[in-house]
Scaffold this active site. Structure first.
Site, short mmCIF file in Angstrom:
data_model
loop_
_atom_site.label_atom_id
_atom_site.label_comp_id
_atom_site.label_asym_id
_atom_site.label_seq_id
_atom_site.Cartn_x
_atom_site.Cartn_y
_atom_site.Cartn_z
N ASP A 194 0.83 -1.21 0.00
CA ASP A 194 0.00 0.00 0.00
C ASP A 194 0.87 1.26 0.00
OD1 ASP A 194 -2.23 1.65 0.05
OD2 ASP A 194 -2.36 1.63 2.23
N GLU B 118 0.86 -3.23 -5.07
CA GLU B 118 0.36 -1.88 -4.81
C GLU B 118 1.50 -0.94 -4.43
OE1 GLU B 118 -3.67 0.25 -3.10
OE2 GLU B 118 -3.13 -1.72 -2.30
N TYR C 234 -1.58 -8.33 -8.75
CA TYR C 234 -2.42 -7.46 -7.94
C TYR C 234 -3.75 -7.37 -8.67
CZ TYR C 234 -4.20 -3.25 -5.62
OH TYR C 234 -4.99 -2.35 -4.95
N ASP D 276 -2.15 -10.28 -4.11
CA ASP D 276 -3.43 -9.83 -3.56
C ASP D 276 -4.48 -10.14 -4.60
OD1 ASP D 276 -5.65 -8.47 -2.73
OD2 ASP D 276 -4.71 -6.50 -2.62
N ASN E 284 -7.72 -10.13 -4.09
CA ASN E 284 -8.92 -9.35 -3.85
C ASN E 284 -10.19 -10.20 -3.85
OD1 ASN E 284 -8.82 -6.54 -3.15
ND2 ASN E 284 -7.76 -6.16 -5.08
N ASP F 170 -5.09 -12.68 0.29
CA ASP F 170 -3.74 -12.83 -0.26
C ASP F 170 -3.38 -14.31 -0.24
OD1 ASP F 170 -2.64 -9.78 -0.17
OD2 ASP F 170 -3.92 -10.20 1.56
N ASP G 38 -4.41 -3.21 7.38
CA ASP G 38 -4.29 -3.43 5.95
C ASP G 38 -3.72 -4.84 5.76
OD1 ASP G 38 -4.95 -2.04 3.45
OD2 ASP G 38 -2.84 -2.29 2.94
N HIS G 39 -2.88 -5.05 4.76
CA HIS G 39 -2.40 -6.40 4.46
C HIS G 39 -1.23 -6.79 5.36
CE1 HIS G 39 -4.57 -6.88 0.57
NE2 HIS G 39 -4.53 -5.55 0.60
#
Length: 276
Positions: A9, A44, A129, A168, A170, A241, A266-267
């Site tokens: 991120d 990202e 991603y 990721d 999603n 992920d 977040d991740h």
């Protein structure tokens, strides 16, 4: 071989900002340094079309002095400073062939820097991603086309040699992969369409390595919403992920797990160890 994947991120923020969140990100990077992985996949990155600056590369070299860097950024007509991916891989590895595939995805998705693939003599390592379906699911139709194109791309790699695929994605594949499935039925990342897309991907001959080793263990996630200050404290997360492998090498997996990222929301990074 040890491999790590992490949606950072914003690489620039993590490396150069003085914010409290940036410090938490650098704490995670310190954790990755201590892991001593062979390959690190980063999603990202949010870098410019020109990629990492000399300052970025110098800081990365300070953290990872024995690693090479491969990157891909979003380019026009896609949004600037959007998405983006990067590989760090040890310079002691045999030099891989590096590709930046376009998969025939709709809209600007192929220009958003979403896939990098490393080809070694006996296997591929590829990261993705995956595009988010977006607020109001405005990108869901395009996302479904992406999922099909990406699955076909991985299957083509798999026809050549075994594949290690990460990133990721999603999507929380099953109800067990998020804390509150009933209230997220039409949320981006848990629609029937996205879940079916991931099912279709696995059906092409790929293994979700975490579930392969851990079965239906509950309450293990890789992402917690930043918008909710208590999401990580309460573990109301999502597992979006993944490390995937070709089915025919699944028996070589020795570890697939999350890496503790402390209080940073977040991740969190994910790790795969495999005996190749």
């Amino acid at each position: 071989m040890k491999l790590i994947s992490w949606n950072i991120d914003s690489l620039n923020a993590a490396l150069t900002s003085d914010s409290p969140r940036a410090q938490l990100s650098r704490d995670v990077i310190d954790t990755l340094v201590a892991q001593d992985a062979d390959i690190i996949a980063i999603q990202e990155t949010k870098l410019s079309a020109k990629g990492p600056t000399k300052k970025h590369l110098d800081i990365l070299h300070d953290f990872f002095p024995s690693f090479n860097v491969a990157w891909r950024s979003s380019i026009e007509p896609a949004r600037k400073g959007y998405a983006g991916t990067m590989f760090l891989y040890k310079n002691s590895l045999p030099a891989p062939a590096i590709s930046y595939p376009e998969i025939g995805a709709p809209s600007t998705m192929d220009c958003e820097g979403r896939i990098i693939t490393l080809e070694f003599e006996d296997f591929f390592v590829t990261q993705v991603y995956t595009p988010n379906a977006g607020d109001g699911l405005k990108r869901l139709n395009d996302r479904q086309i992406w999922d099909e194109c990406y699955a076909n791309y991985l299957a083509e790699l798999d026809r050549q040699k075994p594949v290690l695929a990460t990133g990721d994605y999603n999507v929380a594949h099953e109800e067990i992969d998020l804390a509150n499935p009933s209230s997220n039925r039409r949320s981006p990342g848990f629609t029937d369409e996205e879940r079916q897309g991931f099912t279709n991907l696995l059906a092409k001959g790929f293994t979700d390595t975490f579930r392969y080793l851990h079965g239906n263990v509950p309450n293990v996630y890789s992402w917690w919403a930043q918008r909710s200050k208590t999401s990580k404290i309460n573990n109301t997360g999502w597992r979006i992920d993944y490390w995937l492998t070709s089915e025919r090498i699944a028996n070589k997996i020795t570890k697939s797990d999350m890496i503790d990222s402390g209080t940073r929301q977040d991740h969190t990074p994910i790790v795969l160890e495999i005996d190749l």
